[in-house]
Scaffold this motif. Structure first.
Motif, mmCIF file in Angstrom:
data_model
loop_
_atom_site.group_PDB
_atom_site.id
_atom_site.type_symbol
_atom_site.label_atom_id
_atom_site.label_comp_id
_atom_site.label_asym_id
_atom_site.label_seq_id
_atom_site.Cartn_x
_atom_site.Cartn_y
_atom_site.Cartn_z
ATOM 1 N N LEU A 53 88.760 64.126 50.010
ATOM 2 C CA LEU A 53 88.437 64.345 51.421
ATOM 3 C C LEU A 53 87.849 63.095 52.068
ATOM 4 C CD1 LEU A 53 86.964 67.940 51.204
ATOM 5 C CD2 LEU A 53 89.223 67.268 52.065
ATOM 6 N N LYS A 54 87.133 62.284 51.312
ATOM 7 C CA LYS A 54 86.533 61.065 51.860
ATOM 8 C C LYS A 54 87.510 59.900 51.923
ATOM 9 C CE LYS A 54 81.839 62.090 50.353
ATOM 10 N NZ LYS A 54 80.764 61.744 49.405
ATOM 11 N N GLN A 55 88.433 59.808 50.967
ATOM 12 C CA GLN A 55 89.256 58.614 50.838
ATOM 13 C C GLN A 55 90.674 58.746 51.387
ATOM 14 O OE1 GLN A 55 89.198 57.083 46.826
ATOM 15 N NE2 GLN A 55 86.970 57.003 46.767
ATOM 16 N N CYS A 56 91.117 59.953 51.660
ATOM 17 C CA CYS A 56 92.501 60.133 52.101
ATOM 18 C C CYS A 56 92.594 60.288 53.614
ATOM 19 C CB CYS A 56 93.122 61.346 51.410
ATOM 20 S SG CYS A 56 93.341 61.082 49.642
ATOM 21 N N ASP A 57 93.720 59.856 54.159
ATOM 22 C CA ASP A 57 93.976 59.970 55.594
ATOM 23 C C ASP A 57 94.449 61.368 55.974
ATOM 24 O OD1 ASP A 57 93.544 57.119 56.213
ATOM 25 O OD2 ASP A 57 95.288 56.852 54.909
ATOM 26 N N ALA A 58 95.090 62.052 55.042
ATOM 27 C CA ALA A 58 95.592 63.409 55.268
ATOM 28 C C ALA A 58 95.542 64.163 53.946
ATOM 29 C CB ALA A 58 97.025 63.384 55.790
ATOM 30 N N VAL A 59 95.323 65.473 54.037
ATOM 31 C CA VAL A 59 95.220 66.303 52.836
ATOM 32 C C VAL A 59 96.118 67.523 52.984
ATOM 33 C CG1 VAL A 59 93.670 67.693 51.398
ATOM 34 C CG2 VAL A 59 92.853 65.557 52.402
ATOM 35 N N ILE A 60 96.869 67.810 51.931
ATOM 36 C CA ILE A 60 97.701 69.005 51.870
ATOM 37 C C ILE A 60 96.998 70.003 50.959
ATOM 38 C CG2 ILE A 60 99.910 69.955 51.092
ATOM 39 C CD1 ILE A 60 101.097 67.129 51.690
ATOM 40 N N ILE A 61 96.728 71.183 51.473
ATOM 41 C CA ILE A 61 96.102 72.235 50.672
ATOM 42 C C ILE A 61 97.226 73.098 50.117
ATOM 43 C CG2 ILE A 61 94.536 74.202 50.660
ATOM 44 C CD1 ILE A 61 93.085 72.818 53.018
ATOM 45 N N SER A 62 97.438 72.992 48.817
ATOM 46 C CA SER A 62 98.520 73.745 48.194
ATOM 47 C C SER A 62 98.003 74.609 47.051
ATOM 48 C CB SER A 62 99.623 72.801 47.712
ATOM 49 O OG SER A 62 99.098 71.857 46.805
#
Length: 69
Positions: A53-62
């Motif tokens: 959550l801190k290092q990524c530009d976008a997150v996919i919740i799967s």
């Protein structure tokens, strides 16, 4: 752009495959220890959720839908 994938079940792995195909950097989290070989084979970094959550530009919740907040 760096993407995070939370959950490496069948759908999460499909997202990872597509992101790698598009040339994106991918970090992933899954509570199961059985994904280590998959991560190694696909050259993705396993990390804790908070790190993603801190290092990524976008997150996919799967993760399974009953685990979504």
């Amino acid at each position: 752009m760096k993407f995070g994938v939370l959950g490496l079940g069948s759908i999460g792995k499909r997202h990872v495959t597509n992101l790698i195909y598009l040339g994106r950097e991918v970090m992933a989290y899954d509570p199961s220890n059985s994904v280590a070989q998959y991560a190694h084979d696909n050259k993705i970094e396993l990390a804790e959720r908070e790190t993603i959550l801190k290092q990524c530009d976008a997150v996919i919740i799967s993760s399974p839908s009953e685990c979504h907040l």
